[in-house]
Scaffold this motif. Structure first.
Motif, short mmCIF file in Angstrom:
data_model
loop_
_atom_site.label_atom_id
_atom_site.label_comp_id
_atom_site.label_asym_id
_atom_site.label_seq_id
_atom_site.Cartn_x
_atom_site.Cartn_y
_atom_site.Cartn_z
N LEU A 26 5.74 8.48 -66.35
CA LEU A 26 5.18 7.16 -66.04
C LEU A 26 3.99 6.86 -66.94
O LEU A 26 3.89 5.78 -67.53
CB LEU A 26 4.77 7.10 -64.57
N TRP A 27 3.07 7.82 -67.07
CA TRP A 27 1.89 7.60 -67.90
C TRP A 27 2.25 7.57 -69.38
O TRP A 27 1.68 6.80 -70.14
CB TRP A 27 0.85 8.69 -67.62
N SER A 28 3.19 8.39 -69.78
CA SER A 28 3.62 8.34 -71.18
C SER A 28 4.26 6.99 -71.50
O SER A 28 4.02 6.41 -72.57
CB SER A 28 4.63 9.47 -71.46
N ALA A 29 5.06 6.48 -70.56
CA ALA A 29 5.68 5.17 -70.75
C ALA A 29 4.63 4.07 -70.82
O ALA A 29 4.73 3.14 -71.63
CB ALA A 29 6.68 4.90 -69.62
N LYS A 30 3.63 4.16 -69.96
CA LYS A 30 2.55 3.17 -69.98
C LYS A 30 1.84 3.15 -71.32
O LYS A 30 1.59 2.08 -71.90
CB LYS A 30 1.56 3.47 -68.84
N CYS A 31 1.49 4.34 -71.82
CA CYS A 31 0.79 4.43 -73.11
C CYS A 31 1.65 3.90 -74.25
O CYS A 31 1.17 3.17 -75.13
CB CYS A 31 0.38 5.87 -73.38
N THR A 32 2.93 4.27 -74.24
CA THR A 32 3.85 3.79 -75.27
C THR A 32 3.98 2.27 -75.21
O THR A 32 3.98 1.59 -76.24
CB THR A 32 5.24 4.44 -75.09
N TYR A 33 4.10 1.73 -74.01
CA TYR A 33 4.24 0.29 -73.81
C TYR A 33 3.04 -0.44 -74.40
O TYR A 33 3.18 -1.40 -75.18
CB TYR A 33 4.38 -0.01 -72.32
N LEU A 34 1.84 -0.03 -74.00
CA LEU A 34 0.62 -0.71 -74.46
C LEU A 34 0.44 -0.58 -75.98
O LEU A 34 0.05 -1.54 -76.65
CB LEU A 34 -0.60 -0.15 -73.74
N THR A 35 0.72 0.61 -76.51
CA THR A 35 0.56 0.81 -77.95
C THR A 35 1.55 -0.02 -78.75
O THR A 35 1.18 -0.68 -79.74
CB THR A 35 0.75 2.30 -78.30
N HIS A 36 2.80 -0.04 -78.32
CA HIS A 36 3.82 -0.79 -79.04
C HIS A 36 3.52 -2.29 -78.99
O HIS A 36 3.56 -2.98 -80.02
CB HIS A 36 5.19 -0.52 -78.43
N VAL A 52 -7.01 -4.08 -81.44
CA VAL A 52 -6.13 -4.70 -80.44
C VAL A 52 -5.66 -3.67 -79.41
O VAL A 52 -5.66 -3.93 -78.20
CB VAL A 52 -4.92 -5.36 -81.13
N ILE A 53 -5.27 -2.47 -79.88
CA ILE A 53 -4.81 -1.43 -78.95
C ILE A 53 -5.94 -1.02 -78.01
O ILE A 53 -5.74 -0.84 -76.80
CB ILE A 53 -4.29 -0.21 -79.74
N LEU A 225 -15.19 -2.27 -74.00
CA LEU A 225 -15.06 -1.40 -75.17
C LEU A 225 -14.40 -2.09 -76.35
O LEU A 225 -14.75 -1.82 -77.51
CB LEU A 225 -14.28 -0.14 -74.80
N GLY A 226 -13.42 -2.96 -76.10
CA GLY A 226 -12.72 -3.63 -77.20
C GLY A 226 -13.65 -4.36 -78.15
O GLY A 226 -13.65 -4.08 -79.36
N ASN A 284 -6.83 7.46 -75.31
CA ASN A 284 -5.50 6.84 -75.35
C ASN A 284 -5.32 6.03 -76.62
O ASN A 284 -4.29 6.10 -77.30
CB ASN A 284 -5.31 5.94 -74.13
N SER A 285 -6.33 5.24 -76.96
CA SER A 285 -6.27 4.41 -78.16
C SER A 285 -6.18 5.27 -79.42
O SER A 285 -5.42 4.96 -80.35
CB SER A 285 -7.50 3.51 -78.23
N LEU A 286 -6.92 6.37 -79.44
CA LEU A 286 -6.91 7.26 -80.60
C LEU A 286 -5.52 7.86 -80.82
O LEU A 286 -5.04 7.95 -81.96
CB LEU A 286 -7.94 8.37 -80.40
N TYR A 287 -4.87 8.27 -79.74
CA TYR A 287 -3.50 8.77 -79.86
C TYR A 287 -2.58 7.70 -80.44
O TYR A 287 -1.73 7.98 -81.29
CB TYR A 287 -2.97 9.21 -78.49
N GLY A 288 -2.74 6.46 -79.95
CA GLY A 288 -1.89 5.38 -80.44
C GLY A 288 -2.10 5.06 -81.90
O GLY A 288 -1.15 4.71 -82.62
#
Length: 356
Positions: A26-36, A52-53, A225-226, A284-288
């Protein structure tokens, strides 16, 4: 949540395993969704994808961390009750040890309060799942089928191997300590701070009110933060988060929690919330940003190592005294920042060479 109505090892252990198995994808999907979606949106606007991410993760964590406000507001009113009377606050704070739970400072929750609280949370979780199922757009609307990358077209077994292969990448290895730190600091605050500082010296019914301050600061920092990253970059933000956590850890050593001075409970909780917002949104943003072509295995690793941090925090909760845990927090934070700053240095060298 259903298992919380009758909390025993027989009910909690299997459901905890189920939660863990479901939370990881679930969390991996969330991160992938937001990054994409962030990459797609930055392409439309012509903006820097990192900014933006970060903004997207900030918006997500604004909503996510606001759950501390509403959830703890509910818990505070449901669990409100008579205090246990006189407390021996000398055993609280940095002096607190697991054996002190039996000191009489921490009162039990009544079955009626537990049933009421669990019922409210269970209804909320069902409603949340329904909202996601019926109203969140699938990634296919945002070019998922056209996405390129080593992991974008892999099957389930292929993604598992890609996740394992991700651990061989130097940047991923350097990110492991700071990712573990993200889990450890959340686990310490949720388990040890609430027990050793609030419940022990004040009352279990006050935990929710203090955590509301934590959640509010966490949520407001997340959404802020953005714009800040856009002007100062991510390195000062990471350093600021480390300094805030370090200062609060020192304060935890020195502070003798006393309900006669309640403002300090809220101040330290708010500062911890500010730092937590930085770790959640920025890591999270850094990973993306670093693994934009391998989002699924990258965020699977993120969740793996963050979960290990939670495991470390919760296993040690009933094993070690608070002073030992505070020293451990300092060591893990130091290792995490060392790995992160090494990545930034390597990125600086890479960009410098690419411009010459």
């Amino acid at each position: 949540m259903g298992a919380q109505f009758y909390p025993t090892y027989a009910s909690l252990l299997p459901t905890a395993i189920i939660v863990g198995l479901c939370a990881a994808p679930l969390w991996s999907a969330k991160c992938t969704y937001l990054t994409h979606v962030g990459h797609q949106y930055s392409g439309i606007l012509g903006n820097n994808s990192e900014v933006v991410i970060t903004r997207f993760f900030g918006i997500f964590f604004l909503a996510f961390q606001s759950s501390h406000i509403w959830g703890n507001l509910i818990a505070s009113f449901v669990l409100a009750g008579e205090d246990t009377g006189e407390k021996n606050i000398t055993v609280c704070g940095a002096n607190f040890c697991p054996s002190d739970v039996k000191s009489g400072n921490i009162r039990d929750v009544t079955p009626t309060s537990r049933y009421t609280l669990c019922a409210i949370y269970l209804i909320s979780s069902i409603a949340a799942a329904a909202v996601v199922a019926f109203f969140v757009d699938p990634l296919t609307r945002y070019g998922e089928r056209e996405r390129t990358g080593d992991a974008s077209k892999l099957s389930g077994s292929g993604l598992f191997l890609a996740t394992a292969n991700q651990m061989t990448k130097p940047y991923q290895l350097l990110l492991i300590p700071i990712t573990i730190w993200s889990g450890v600091e959340q686990g310490f605050f949720a388990s040890d701070f609430t027990q050793a500082y609030i419940s022990c010296s004040w009352d279990v019914g006050k935990v929710g009110f203090v955590l509301i301050c934590y959640g509010a600061c966490d949520a407001l920092t997340s959404i802020s933060l953005g714009p800040i990253v856009k002007y100062v970059g991510r390195v000062p933000i990471f350093i600021f988060g480390a300094l805030v956590n370090s200062a609060v850890i020192v304060a935890f050593f020195l502070w003798k929690p006393d309900p006669a001075v309640p403002i300090i409970f809220f101040v330290v909780a708010g500062l911890w919330g500010v730092a937590d917002a930085i770790w959640q949104a920025q890591i999270n943003s850094l990973y993306g940003v670093l693994f934009s072509q391998d989002e699924e295995p990258a965020f699977s690793n993120y969740r793996l190592w963050e979960s290990l941090g939670f495991i470390i925090a919760f296993i040690s909760a009933n094993k070690f005294c608070i002073d030992v845990k505070l020293y451990s927090l300092g060591v893990i934070l130091g290792l995490g920042m060392t790995g992160y700053l090494t990545i930034e240095y390597l990125e600086w060298i890479r960009k410098k060479r690419s411009t010459t």
